[in-house]
Scaffold this motif. Structure first.
Motif, PDB file in Angstrom:
ATOM      1  N   GLN A 132      35.021  30.458  51.080  1.00 50.17           N
ATOM      2  CA  GLN A 132      34.546  29.654  49.949  1.00 50.17           C
ATOM      3  C   GLN A 132      33.088  29.242  50.137  1.00 50.17           C
ATOM      4  O   GLN A 132      32.311  29.237  49.186  1.00 50.17           O
ATOM      5  CB  GLN A 132      35.447  28.430  49.763  1.00 50.17           C
ATOM      6  CG  GLN A 132      36.797  28.846  49.168  1.00 50.17           C
ATOM      7  CD  GLN A 132      37.749  27.689  49.009  1.00 50.17           C
ATOM      8  OE1 GLN A 132      37.730  26.734  49.773  1.00 50.17           O
ATOM      9  NE2 GLN A 132      38.625  27.778  48.026  1.00 50.17           N
TER      10      GLN A 132
ATOM     11  N   SER B 168      43.891  37.489  44.318  1.00 54.23           N
ATOM     12  CA  SER B 168      42.798  36.510  44.248  1.00 54.23           C
ATOM     13  C   SER B 168      42.121  36.362  45.616  1.00 54.23           C
ATOM     14  O   SER B 168      40.911  36.152  45.694  1.00 54.23           O
ATOM     15  CB  SER B 168      43.292  35.177  43.694  1.00 54.23           C
ATOM     16  OG  SER B 168      43.584  34.267  44.689  1.00 54.23           O
TER      17      SER B 168
ATOM     18  N   ARG C  61      44.506  47.672  43.772  1.00 50.60           N
ATOM     19  CA  ARG C  61      44.820  46.350  44.359  1.00 50.60           C
ATOM     20  C   ARG C  61      44.378  46.262  45.816  1.00 50.60           C
ATOM     21  O   ARG C  61      45.166  45.892  46.695  1.00 50.60           O
ATOM     22  CB  ARG C  61      46.316  46.056  44.260  1.00 50.60           C
ATOM     23  CG  ARG C  61      46.776  45.977  42.822  1.00 50.60           C
ATOM     24  CD  ARG C  61      48.188  45.540  42.745  1.00 50.60           C
ATOM     25  NE  ARG C  61      48.574  45.295  41.362  1.00 50.60           N
ATOM     26  CZ  ARG C  61      49.738  44.772  41.025  1.00 50.60           C
ATOM     27  NH1 ARG C  61      50.608  44.449  41.949  1.00 50.60           N
ATOM     28  NH2 ARG C  61      50.031  44.584  39.762  1.00 50.60           N
TER      29      ARG C  61
ATOM     30  N   ARG D  56      39.791  39.299  45.835  1.00 49.28           N
ATOM     31  CA  ARG D  56      38.591  39.097  44.996  1.00 49.28           C
ATOM     32  C   ARG D  56      37.592  38.192  45.713  1.00 49.28           C
ATOM     33  O   ARG D  56      36.392  38.456  45.710  1.00 49.28           O
ATOM     34  CB  ARG D  56      38.984  38.469  43.662  1.00 49.28           C
ATOM     35  CG  ARG D  56      39.495  39.480  42.668  1.00 49.28           C
ATOM     36  CD  ARG D  56      39.505  38.933  41.247  1.00 49.28           C
ATOM     37  NE  ARG D  56      40.145  39.888  40.365  1.00 49.28           N
ATOM     38  CZ  ARG D  56      41.445  39.893  40.095  1.00 49.28           C
ATOM     39  NH1 ARG D  56      42.236  38.980  40.618  1.00 49.28           N
ATOM     40  NH2 ARG D  56      41.960  40.801  39.291  1.00 49.28           N
ATOM     41  N   GLN D  57      38.118  37.110  46.300  1.00 48.48           N
ATOM     42  CA  GLN D  57      37.250  36.175  47.037  1.00 48.48           C
ATOM     43  C   GLN D  57      36.556  36.878  48.207  1.00 48.48           C
ATOM     44  O   GLN D  57      35.371  36.708  48.428  1.00 48.48           O
ATOM     45  CB  GLN D  57      38.095  35.021  47.611  1.00 48.48           C
ATOM     46  CG  GLN D  57      38.693  34.102  46.593  1.00 48.48           C
ATOM     47  CD  GLN D  57      37.845  32.860  46.379  1.00 48.48           C
ATOM     48  OE1 GLN D  57      37.242  32.353  47.298  1.00 48.48           O
ATOM     49  NE2 GLN D  57      37.788  32.412  45.157  1.00 48.48           N
TER      50      GLN D  57
ATOM     51  N   TYR E 233      36.298  44.695  44.714  1.00 48.17           N
ATOM     52  CA  TYR E 233      37.761  44.658  44.629  1.00 48.17           C
ATOM     53  C   TYR E 233      38.182  45.654  43.549  1.00 48.17           C
ATOM     54  O   TYR E 233      37.638  45.646  42.446  1.00 48.17           O
ATOM     55  CB  TYR E 233      38.251  43.250  44.265  1.00 48.17           C
ATOM     56  CG  TYR E 233      39.725  43.205  43.958  1.00 48.17           C
ATOM     57  CD1 TYR E 233      40.670  43.374  44.971  1.00 48.17           C
ATOM     58  CD2 TYR E 233      40.187  43.010  42.658  1.00 48.17           C
ATOM     59  CE1 TYR E 233      42.029  43.357  44.686  1.00 48.17           C
ATOM     60  CE2 TYR E 233      41.541  42.986  42.370  1.00 48.17           C
ATOM     61  CZ  TYR E 233      42.453  43.161  43.393  1.00 48.17           C
ATOM     62  OH  TYR E 233      43.800  43.147  43.115  1.00 48.17           O
TER      63      TYR E 233
ATOM     64  N   LEU F 183      48.049  31.564  48.009  1.00 48.59           N
ATOM     65  CA  LEU F 183      47.316  32.177  46.905  1.00 48.59           C
ATOM     66  C   LEU F 183      47.823  33.590  46.652  1.00 48.59           C
ATOM     67  O   LEU F 183      48.289  34.251  47.578  1.00 48.59           O
ATOM     68  CB  LEU F 183      45.821  32.263  47.255  1.00 48.59           C
ATOM     69  CG  LEU F 183      45.071  30.949  47.445  1.00 48.59           C
ATOM     70  CD1 LEU F 183      43.727  31.204  48.092  1.00 48.59           C
ATOM     71  CD2 LEU F 183      44.873  30.268  46.103  1.00 48.59           C
TER      72      LEU F 183
END
Length: 197
Positions: A108, A147, A186, A150-151, A181, A143
């Protein structure tokens, strides 16, 4: 060599770099080498279990984890330190070894403007880095895997992988770019820039 010049340019250009490798493959030594390329005036925060990184820049804050006392209180984990580091307005954050839920906080941080950060991680190949990070992030939060991927793909730019050679030497055997991504497959798409495996 071309690989060394390329990695040096990535550090100067504030790319987020992950150093991976097995036990004793020289991950911390590599982080030390990479940190030498960070411009001198930048404010750097290092986070480790035991202080092994030796940085020569002017503004370096060294944070070290602390085990709990006899009563079981007062512990500082890597995750606590990452969260504190974000309040110190660092130009870059270096984490000696990511092995727990702090992976989520670092990803993050890399996604919210802390460009040029570096972490090291135990893994046997660039591809395995993504699987390991996935597991570590799930330790922190429940999560969806898509996602997390993607992060990861937006946070990381480069994976530098080290191996211990049969003769006991250590070498960078793989440098992979984290491309994007892929929602169809996937998965996180990696592209090997250098591969000596």
């Amino acid at each position: 060599t071309a690989a060394a010049t390329f990695v040096r340019a990535c550090v100067i250009d504030r790319r987020n770099i992950l150093v991976s490798g097995g036990t004793g493959s020289g991950k911390t030594t590599m982080l030390n080498v990479l940190s030498a390329f960070i411009p001198f005036k930048e404010r750097i925060v290092t986070i480790e279990d035991t202080t092994e990184l030796r940085l020569h820049q002017e503004h370096v804050v060294t944070l070290e984890t602390k085990p709990p006392n006899v009563e079981g209180a007062g512990a500082y984990t890597v995750r606590d330190l990452v969260r504190n580091a974000l309040r110190m307005r660092p130009d870059r954050i270096l984490v000696g070894e990511c092995r727990g839920p702090e992976a989520l906080d670092m990803i993050q941080a890399m996604n919210t403007g802390h460009d040029g950060s570096m972490i090291s991680l135990h893994a046997n190949s660039s591809a395995e880095v993504i699987e390991r990070l996935e597991v570590l992030v799930l330790m922190a939060a429940d999560l969806p895997v898509a996602s997390i991927h993607r992060q990861l793909s937006s946070a990381l730019n480069l994976i530098v992988h080290l191996d211990r050679l049969p003769g006991g030497g250590r070498a960078v055997t793989q440098i992979s770019e984290v491309v994007r991504y892929d929602p169809e497959e996937r998965c996180v798409v990696l592209h090997d820039i250098f591969n000596m495996r």
